[in-house]
Scaffold this active site. Sequence first.
Site, short mmCIF file in Angstrom:
data_model
loop_
_atom_site.label_atom_id
_atom_site.label_comp_id
_atom_site.label_asym_id
_atom_site.label_seq_id
_atom_site.Cartn_x
_atom_site.Cartn_y
_atom_site.Cartn_z
N SER A 146 103.70 73.31 -77.30
CA SER A 146 104.82 74.09 -76.76
C SER A 146 104.40 74.69 -75.41
CB SER A 146 105.22 75.18 -77.75
OG SER A 146 104.13 76.07 -77.96
N TYR A 147 105.33 75.39 -74.79
CA TYR A 147 105.11 75.93 -73.44
C TYR A 147 103.84 76.80 -73.42
CZ TYR A 147 106.30 77.73 -68.83
OH TYR A 147 106.28 78.04 -67.49
#
Length: 862
Positions: free
Chosen positions: A335-336
């Site tokens: 994820s980010y």
Amino acid sequence: MKTVLMVAEKPSLAQSIAKILSRGNMSSRKGLNGVCSVHEYTGSFVGQSAHFKMTSVCGHVMTLDFIGKYNSWDKVDPAELFSKAPTEKKEANPKLTMVKFLQVEGRGCDYVVLWLDCDKEGENICFEVLDAVLPVMNKPRSTERTIYRAKFSSITDTDICNAMNHLGEPNRNEALSVDARQELDLRIGCAFTRFQTKYFQGKYGNLDSSLISFGPCQTPTLGFCVERHDKIQSFKPETYWVLQAKVNPEKESSLTLDWDRVRVFDREIAQMFLNITKMAKEAKVESVSKKEKVKQRPLALNTVEMLRVASAALGMGPQHAMQIAERLYTQGYISYPRTETTHYPENFDLKGCLRQQTNNPYWAETVKALLSEGINRPRKGHDAGDHPPITPMRAAAEAELGGDGWRLYEYITRHFIATVSADCKYLQTTISFSIGPERFTCIGKVVTSPGFTEIMPWHSIPLEESLPHCDKGDLFPIGEIKLLEKQTSPPDYLTEAELITLMEKHGIGTDASIPVHINNICQRNYVTVESGRRLKPTNLGIVLVHGYYKIDAELVLPTIRSAVERQLNLIALGKANYHQVLEHTLDIFKRKFHYFVDSIAGMDELMEVSFSPLAATGKPLSRCGKCHRFMKYIQAKPSRLHCSHCDETYSLPQNGTIKLYKELRCPLDDFELVLWSSGSRGKSYPLCPYCYNHPPFRDMKKGMGCNECTHPTCQHSLSMLGIGQCVECENGVLVLDSTSGPKWKMACNKCNVIVHFFENAHKVRVSPETCDLCDAALVDVDFNKAKSPLPGDETQHSGCIFCDPVFQDLVELKHAAMRHPMHRGGQGKRQGRGRGKGRRPGGRLNPKKPKDKMAALAAYFV
């Protein structure tokens, strides 16, 4: 049918998002800048059929800079940069022509959907994109909404589709907070940097740094490192004594006991305690306690913790770790990676992420057991309201990612599995002994449930020798009692992980900028990275920080920058006025700057102790044109020439070697010429030290060598050695390198194109005559008879290197092995030789480049 323009932050992201939304049914083409692709498909948008165009930028579209003369260090007082100097937004990378590209793709579109990274920088880029495309988009009806913002945290089908179904709006306040930070850093950093760089480089020769930079975040970061250095230097070791006792619960075993007093600093008192305890023959058990303890599983992973672990455990610098994390994110593996949050939202699909890991041989068994027995809810952490914690989003094999990519992914995955695992439980037994009047203790730990330490074995409870079974009142024979003499030890230099912790604690930088600030102090030669990734300040870093403390401690302490960061966060939340924060902060630093300038003698006193004056540095190289004495060549960054008699310093091209050029002199000022070279496979050109710093003609700029000099008769000038327009860039001229024989070459005076020709020729000269076809200067070549490649055993020939068939096989285009920062202009897109009839210096025409020569040129140079 309506047209929807969608813009992501990177080309790879645009492709991944378009593939998910179109379900693979899309067409792709290259954009006009040759870097960003455009992916097109049809679908529905706001309840109607639509044509989608998905493309990207490459980070920031625009950058902030001063206009015109305010970019010159010599023409402007740095104090003017705080208020008088106007700024403007310029294209961050002009070669990408990003604004034109966005306008071409945005023309005629009805809607724009912004898929930029979901952080403050991403919001800022949103408005840069909007500034480019809104003027060319179709005008909306009065109340029609045309601007949409996608919020997402990972490149997965679920997250992307969910973002598309719940589009919001870009956040103007967050974008303004980034604008404010950019302007503050530009104005404050440039003013201090310009002043102290010019002041100290004009006095000292061995600073070994091309820039004496100041940064509102960079300088406090350096301050932490120097503060630790000062503690090490001022540390005075103290001697102390410890009583160590060993008891023998069984004949062949012994147990070491810890003294409850820990240590004493008086030798006589320590000896007294030793004498008292030696009188006892046995150790008596005073108490036995057993207590079940818990070692908690880790909080969910945020950026700062990831960077700490990457540095401390994986040996990766913060900036390198961040680059790898961004790559893993754009490829859809995690994820980010920029988040301050350590708390998962209630609706986060933890089991779905865990199921992705059921086939990895390293942790498959642990994951399957968790899924069958039920996962534990992660600990409640901090919710910063930005992105979920860093989480593995799909499975990966070591062969897929390789090297550092796999090591970072493995850590992120193990950390995630640990957050949904059970806590580690262990039984701690504490036995208290008395030997005479003194108390001693022994502690043992036995793991009862390993929990998360199975997946993170480096956190496991260390194996210890099991304690004997005993009860209160039991007696054990004493094996030995002795007095150990020890010394207190100084702290070690800060590790990157410790520095990151300090920066986070004091609010210096953001999760995104912390790696940049640490990298900057390394690049500026303020600290060096030692073994164990410890940061040791250099003499320059130490003197700078001590100088700031001497003049104005707030310049280096974290307090003032921390306060500024809080104000910037208030702008992002809409609770502070952008202009008021900017004006107030700049006013504070302007006053500090004036005081710093008035008090610079205080820092200079420290510099004098650590560094040598220019006059005492370097080796004699070339003669000054004013006093005709030898000037000294200072090799330490930035390399330069200094005349101690005239007290003048002359800057030189960097990143290459400098040597005397045949003791030849400039006809304008009588300075001896020097030759700059980037190496045997690169470029070289002569230059006059005075002309390089003080351009003699109006059409010249500071930093130009003889290969750009427009003197009409000097034998080293562009006018006499220029051959023709560069085959790649628009403004460059190919100039003969008269020092390159017998491996002759000519090089562009703007970009990094090199043309090798006439190897082993005895002489190569540029003729005053020009080619009838392309107006390039003709070249006279003279070969030795034994090595002549000319037809008919000829040794001499005069012709055009572009048009003469005799020269066709004797010319080869290459690119310089090293690009020099002073070579303005760049390697442009390869183009045909267009018709250019502008006169270049010395009266010769640039080559016309007629269109019918394209095929021939391709044969020569590709």
